[in-house]
Scaffold this active site. Structure first.
Site, mmCIF file in Angstrom:
data_model
loop_
_atom_site.group_PDB
_atom_site.id
_atom_site.type_symbol
_atom_site.label_atom_id
_atom_site.label_comp_id
_atom_site.label_asym_id
_atom_site.label_seq_id
_atom_site.Cartn_x
_atom_site.Cartn_y
_atom_site.Cartn_z
ATOM 1 N N SER A 190 0.736 -1.238 0.162
ATOM 2 C CA SER A 190 0.096 -0.175 0.067
ATOM 3 C C SER A 190 0.387 1.199 -0.305
ATOM 4 O O SER A 190 0.167 2.267 -0.632
ATOM 5 C CB SER A 190 -1.189 0.084 0.912
ATOM 6 O OG SER A 190 -0.183 0.174 2.732
ATOM 7 N N ASP A 239 2.446 -4.646 12.749
ATOM 8 C CA ASP A 239 1.323 -5.016 11.076
ATOM 9 C C ASP A 239 1.801 -6.885 10.853
ATOM 10 O O ASP A 239 2.513 -6.307 9.883
ATOM 11 C CB ASP A 239 1.512 -4.011 10.319
ATOM 12 C CG ASP A 239 0.877 -4.297 9.113
ATOM 13 O OD1 ASP A 239 -0.121 -4.813 9.504
ATOM 14 O OD2 ASP A 239 1.279 -4.233 7.326
#
Ligand SMILES: Nc1ncnc2c1ncn2[C@@H]1O[C@H](COP(=O)(O)OP(=O)(O)OP(=O)(O)O)[C@@H](O)[C@H]1O
Length: 817
Positions: free
Chosen positions: A111, A236
């Site tokens: 991303s 994450d």
């Protein structure tokens, strides 16, 4: 490689409403002062074509410059390239401080931007270069102010990621080799991890055997505990962020959402980020958190995926998925061992205070099974800090928004003279005087590195469920580890200096490494840490220092950073609304109905062919497989024996050889071969043994043929190559996947139908949603060494992870290998 262009990935800095310049490092400031990028930027915006191969004359030649000017020139040159039309922008050389790197191809798309494989000029050294835009696209979605705010937050994140990964030194964490910031981009050059993603591994295998999963889980635990004890939380952790190295070990990547944490109750984190499937319930509820506990949850999800081949919380309807995560109800398959189930159930506890700590996880019976003790976290030996502090270390504590050096010095002084710190030091000293026996028999480091890594082997009654550490002292009570983020960074910077010093020494072969026997002459020397052995990463990497974060600072300089930054609050000190937070895109509800992306994971769990007797095809596949697995197992045993014999011979030859930078790292978890895992597969774990030795360095050939256990029954075949290729083409056509034939396989693009797309959602973060309904991946045909088999391998290049997983699994199912 011919691919369909994608809007997000080729976006370019806006020209008309370009934001004000961002705060930038000295390198970019100098680069701008020298102006070449401005000229090139103007040129590119007027559309003047540049030759992609020949640098223009206005780009200074880096090699001829003085170090500071060189850094400026590097930045300017990289900017120049970045300003080119996107078609050509990355097909060239990035002049990083440690050398020029030429891009080879795109190997990943996250991303935050593209990841490109690059080779250092004049060498065979490969790196993975993460290219992150510094400026949001002006696509009309955000106002100028909003974009500026978003860019500033992004800048902080990038600086922090670079600062964190440049300091970490762990064999299961992907190391940063070099780092360059330009006007428009960050270029982070990481060690290239060429074994593929864990996700691909799972696609090939379905689920892993517990023994194999344990090996990976121990490595993940080792890396995560190391981070936590350095006051760093990853935030994450997910299956996509675990890569596999050529030795079959894991490497954790993507510290883009990581941050420092503090054990203090009043300094909790408040950024709600991560991937939804892996996010702890407290994040969904936007509750402040300390840090480690959210990683433990995500780790629990990862472990579940490893052993079950699917995610534990799964629903096609986002609000329902949220509810499932918040309730924490997991359906454990009945074939899971009770120990494994118990461990996961301790990690997936919704109340963070009741959730297992890393200490509990690492000492859980499932983790210990077959090992002498808990995983080693590879923390270097440390002594409590004393005054005076090392000014050079302080000057390099950049990237964390701590403030100017004088402020850091003042704060550190306050912290280490505080009654709390002093009390912790006294407790530590007392404990060292009366070391408690280690009831778990903590695994000792093997080999000669042990002296450098002495650990305290105490598990005390003080450990609590909320904040224990693997060595037993609660986080916040241990003066050496995770006592305070600023103290942790001080240790990390100092240890990095020490590694660099040792590397510099090692680079001078004529001078044998000095063992400092003389008493220290200064208080600073007195508290200098003992030498740290170079990491496996450091063994290969170019000499570089924190100067890479602030490029104009040459390595090993005595100079302090002179440009002081005003102290400001980290993003975590400001509560962000969930919908604007990094997690929000994951949480966007999608329409109910259909088979969701997650159901792919569900389907994956049923890939154990033996449990699907209704499928006649799979039964026959299974039969043929056991034969194949047997022969593979045999080949592997031979290979293991050969390796063992070689190792024994080497050990006989050099029993006392001290560690040198060219040796295998002595301190590491066992490989598959050492664990005897290579012969374990029942059709699933079928692979060649010491395959890593066969790995070619040429990136064109660098197909993951060397991976242990990468191929499953459903992805290997005895058929001739032409038949396999034809079969893959048949399936790709059948599923409507666009493909181009490339060397060694197929480059594929798949855009699901709108109806299909609605069922999916992107686990990407922030406003930078990447998944636009299109996934890009490669299907590669590789030769499995030792036995004459071909294997089919998948590699995600971009797009939604779960869409990719579904498609790859569909392809695997339809293949007639
Ligand atoms: N060191 C590396 N070696 C090999 N491949 C890598 C490496 N780093 C990243 N990749 C590839 O690039 C992909 C994207 O990298 P990364 O996760 O760091 O980017 P990101 O933009 O932060 O992604 P995300 O959206 O998942 O947060 C990875 O999934 C992986 O396939």
């Amino acid at each position: 490689m011919p691919m369909r262009s994608q809007s997000v990935r080729t976006r370019r800095p806006p020209t008309a409403s370009r934001p004000e310049p961002l705060p930038r490092s000295e390198s970019s400031t100098r680069a701008e002062a020298s102006r070449p990028h401005r000229r090139s930027s103007q040129r590119s915006t007027t559309g003047a074509a540049q030759s992609p191969r020949h640098p223009p004359s206005d780009v200074p030649a880096p090699a001829a410059e003085e170090p500071h000017d060189r850094a400026a020139a590097n930045a300017a040159a990289a900017d120049h390239y970045a300003q080119r039309p996107s078609k050509h922008r990355y097909r060239t050389v990035i002049p990083a401080p440690s050398g020029n790197y030429a891009f080879i191809k795109t190997i990943g798309q996250g991303s935050m931007g593209k990841v490109k494989l690059a080779r250092k000029e004049g060498t065979n050294e490969l790196v993975a270069c993460k290219i992150i835009d510094r400026v949001s696209p002006d696509d009309g979605r955000l106002s100028r102010e909003e974009r500026e705010r978003a860019d500033a937050a992004r800048e902080d994140r990038n600086a922090r990621e670079a600062a964190i990964v440049s300091l970490l030194n762990h064999q299961y964490i992907c190391g940063l080799r070099d780092n360059l910031r330009t006007r428009w981009h960050w270029y982070m050059l990481f060690e290239y991890v060429n074994g593929g993603q864990m996700l691909d591994y799972i696609i090939s295998h379905g689920k892993l055997k517990e023994k194999q999963a344990r090996k990976f889980a121990r490595q993940i635990a080792s890396a995560v505990d190391y981070c936590h004890r350095n006051s760093i939380v990853h935030r994450d952790l997910k299956i996509e962020n675990i890569l596999i190295s050529k030795t079959g070990d894991i490497k954790i990547i993507d510290f883009g959402l990581s941050n420092l944490f503090s054990p203090d109750e009043d300094r909790k984190l408040k950024t709600y980020c991560g991937s939804l499937y892996f996010a702890a319930p407290e994040l969904l509820q936007a509750r402040p958190y300390t840090g480690p506990e959210v990683d433990v949850w995500s780790f629990g999800v990862v472990l579940f995926v490893l052993v079950c081949g699917k995610v534990p919380f799964d629903d096609q309807y986002m609000p329902a998925l949220h509810q499932k995560i918040k309730k924490g109800e997991v359906d454990y398959p009945n074939w899971l061992s009770s120990e494994c189930k118990h461990l996961i159930s301790r990690m997936l506890v919704t109340d963070p205070k009741q959730r297992a700590t890393m200490h509990e996880v690492m000492n859980h019976p499932w983790m210990l099974k077959g090992y002498n003790g808990p995983p080693e976290n590879f923390l270097p030996h440390r002594e409590p800090l004393k005054l005076p502090l090392d000014e050079e270390v302080i000057a390099h504590m950049t990237g964390f928004k701590f403030g100017p050096p004088e402020y850091i010095r003042e704060e550190l002084t306050k912290k280490i003279t505080s009654p709390k710190y002093q009390a912790a030091v006294r407790r530590l000293e007392k404990e060292r005087e009366q070391p408690q026996p280690n009831p778990q028999g903590t695994e000792k480091r093997r080999g000669f590195g042990f002296d450098f890594y002495k650990r305290r082997n105490s598990i005390t009654s003080k450990e609590t469920l909320t904040n224990g550490s693997s060595d037993g002292l609660p986080i916040g009570d241990d003066p050496l580890n995770a006592f305070d983020p600023m103290i942790s960074v001080y240790y990390l910077v100092r240890e990095k200096f020490e590694r660099e010093r040792q590397e510099a020494q090692a680079a001078q072969p004529a001078v044998p490494p000095k063992v400092q026997q003389v008493p220290p002459s200064s208080p600073q020397q007195a508290q200098a840490p003992p030498p740290v052995p170079p990491s496996p990463i450091a063994r290969h990497k170019e000499k570089h220092s924190l100067a890479e974060i602030v490029p104009p600072q040459p390595a090993h300089t005595e100079n302090s950073r002179t440009r002081h930054r005003a102290r400001s609050h980290s993003e975590d000190q400001v509560r962000e609304p969930v919908q604007n937070g990094l997690l929000s895109p994951d949480m966007v509800p999608t329409k109910k109905g259909g088979n969701g992306p997650v159901s792919l994971l569900r389907r994956l769990s049923t890939r154990d062919r033996r449990k699907e007797p209704s499928d006649g095809k799979t039964i026959s596949l299974q039969k043929s497989v056991s034969k194949r697995a047997k022969s593979l197992g045999h080949a592997r045993r031979e290979s293991i024996q050969a390796r063992r014999a070689r190792r024994e011979a080497e050990a006989r030859d050099q029993p006392q050889t001290p560690h040198t930078p060219h040796q295998e790292p002595p301190l590491r978890e066992e490989t598959d071969a050492e664990l005897g895992l290579e012969g374990e597969g029942e059709g699933g774990e079928t692979s060649g043994g010491s395959n890593e030795r066969l790995e070619p360095e040429d990136p064109d050939l660098a197909k993951p043929v060397y991976l242990k256990g990468i191929f499953s029954v459903s992805t290997t075949s005895t058929k001739p190559l032409s038949e396999i290729r034809a079969d893959i083409k048949r399936v790709l056509k059948m599923l409507g996947v666009d493909y181009t034939e490339i060397k060694g396989g197929f480059s594929c693009t798949h855009a699901p139908s709108i109806a299909e797309e609605e069922r999916y959602h992107s686990p990407s973060r922030g406003e930078e949603r990447v998944a636009d309904g299109e996934i890009r991946f490669e299907v590669l045909i590789v030769k499995v060494p030792i036995v004459s088999l071909h294997g089919v391998q998948f590699k995600r290049l971009g797009g939604d992870t779960w869409q990719y997983k579904a498609t790859a699994e569909q392809i695997v199912r339809k293949l007639r290998l």
